[in-house]
Design a protein around this motif. Structure first.
Motif: not given
Length: 249
Positions: A167-176
């Protein structure tokens, strides 16, 4: 063929769930990049897929090593021209009393299972963020992230870390445009399925023990390019076992 002309990178792809994923994505038209530490077995899987008319590329990779992971993504991109999907499947376990588990054994499990998910995801994302349609990452956790048996501390900790990392990566990478999800398999039989007993099957609310293709279909859903609203999710695929109250008679 939902994944025709798309590339999927699968770690730990020569046996068990990883092997099932390789065959499943190949049958759906994907260009499959296989990775594992076992070169001989990896070449055999690659050749079997090629002989069946599928697109497959194998390279060795120790997911604990940053340089191996960097090479894996470079290899995948050079061979196929894109990295659309990544399945972080590689992992190890240690069933050992916490009184006897060494720090080196603990570190090996955490590095093989949890750190590898970060390394592979980070390196894959560097290619995905420049793609028109982003990409999709699926991390394989385990129902042991939420329940345990004795002597499973390192494995349980690593699998719990994978859920949080997802879930941390989903939030960080979502804008890309990169989606990140995880699956927690329950009992997935990768050996002789016909040797299981009626009791093995009956203890599952679904009425049977799981197979690798059950996890493959879950991955299909999470990596489907149409499911752009699905990210940061934790999908438990265990035949209902973690929802079943169990009392000793």
């Amino acid at each position: 063929m939902k994944f025709k002309n798309m590339t999927v990178v699968i770690t730990g792809a020569v046996k068990g769930i990883g092997l099932g994923l390789a065959h499943g994505y190949a049958a759906e038209g994907a260009k499959v990049v296989l990775s594992d530490r076992e070169e001989d077995e990896g070449r055999q899987v690659e050749q079997a897929l090629l002989q069946d008319g599928f697109s497959a590329f194998f390279t060795t990779c120790d997911v604990r090593k940053e340089e191996d992971v960097v090479h894996l993504m470079k290899f995948a991109y050079e061979k196929t021209g894109s990295i659309d999907m990544v399945i972080n499947n590689a992992g190890v376990s240690r069933w050992k009393s916490p009184y006897e588990l060494t720090l080196n054994e603990w570190d090996d499990v955490l590095n093989s299972n949890a750190r590898s998910c970060f390394l592979v995801s980070r390196e894959a994302a560097k290619y995905m963020r420049n793609a028109e349609n982003g990409g999709s990452i699926v991390n394989l956790s385990s129902t042991r992230s939420v329940m345990s048996e004795p002597n499973s501390e390192a494995y349980a900790a690593s699998k719990g870390a994978i859920v949080s990392l997802t879930h941390a990566l989903a939030v960080s990478l979502g804008p890309d445009g990169i989606r990140v999800n995880c699956i927690s398999p329950g009992w997935i039989e990768t050996g002789q399925y016909d040797e299981l007993t009626e009791r093995d099957h009956a203890q599952h609310p679904a009425g049977r023990v799981g197979r690798p293709d059950d996890i493959a279909r879950a991955c299909f859903y999470l990596t489907d390019p149409e499911n752009t609203f699905v990210t940061g999710s934790h999908l438990v695929v265990d035949g209902g076992m973690t929802r079943k109250m169990i009392y000793e008679e």
